[in-house]
Write a protein that holds these residues in place. Structure first.
Motif, mmCIF file in Angstrom:
data_model
loop_
_atom_site.group_PDB
_atom_site.id
_atom_site.type_symbol
_atom_site.label_atom_id
_atom_site.label_comp_id
_atom_site.label_asym_id
_atom_site.label_seq_id
_atom_site.Cartn_x
_atom_site.Cartn_y
_atom_site.Cartn_z
ATOM 1 N N ARG A 109 3.887 -2.136 10.410
ATOM 2 C CA ARG A 109 4.246 -3.714 11.651
ATOM 3 C C ARG A 109 4.487 -3.201 13.063
ATOM 4 N NH1 ARG A 109 4.473 -8.717 8.664
ATOM 5 N NH2 ARG A 109 4.562 -10.026 10.130
ATOM 6 N N ASN A 122 2.054 -8.186 15.393
ATOM 7 C CA ASN A 122 2.067 -8.600 13.806
ATOM 8 C C ASN A 122 0.820 -7.629 12.998
ATOM 9 O OD1 ASN A 122 4.855 -9.352 13.358
ATOM 10 N ND2 ASN A 122 3.961 -11.594 15.152
ATOM 11 N N THR A 134 -0.065 -5.656 10.131
ATOM 12 C CA THR A 134 0.596 -4.744 9.418
ATOM 13 C C THR A 134 -0.361 -3.838 8.047
ATOM 14 O OG1 THR A 134 0.132 -6.097 7.919
ATOM 15 C CG2 THR A 134 2.117 -6.507 8.614
ATOM 16 N N TYR A 168 -0.614 -1.791 4.307
ATOM 17 C CA TYR A 168 0.228 -1.299 3.265
ATOM 18 C C TYR A 168 -0.857 -0.440 2.579
ATOM 19 C CZ TYR A 168 3.124 -5.864 3.954
ATOM 20 O OH TYR A 168 4.062 -6.420 4.101
#
Length: 115
Positions: free
Chosen positions: A51, A55, A57, A59
């Protein structure tokens, strides 16, 4: 230099949940990117989640929909909420901070998913 200290690892049954915490010695508000990596025995270290200060992100495909990374700037802490854990999530999890062109690592915390 940034010092990172992880906590929250342990043994959990498949399908269970854990939350990892990473406390930083610097204000994380000024750290470009903070994230979690993991390394299983015999495998290379891999990105789990990251992150940025904006903000944004990222994954790993293997954890999308199950893991959530969050930052609490007031506590200089980053969290990794892990749900629906699988045996293949077993690894040492490392906190990472990218700051002023350098990567900083915590000492790692073991997560074991087993019945």
């Amino acid at each position: 230099q940034v010092h990172l200290v992880e906590s929250g690892g342990g043994l959990v049954q498949p399908g269970g949940s854990l939350t990892l915490s990473c406390a930083a010695s610097e204000s994380i508000f000024s750290i470009n990117s903070m994230g979690w990596y993991r390394q299983a025995p015999g495998k290379e270290r891999e990105l789990v989640a990251r992150r940025t200060t904006s903000n944004s992100t990222t994954y790993a495909d293997s954890v999308k929909g199950r893991f959530t990374i969050s930052r609490e700037n007031a506590k200089n802490t980053v969290y990794l909420q892990m749900n629906s854990l699988k045996p293949e999530d077993t690894a040492v999890y490392y906190c990472n901070a990218y700051f002023t062109g350098f990567n900083y690592w915590g000492q790692g915390t073991q997560v074991t998913v087993s019945s």
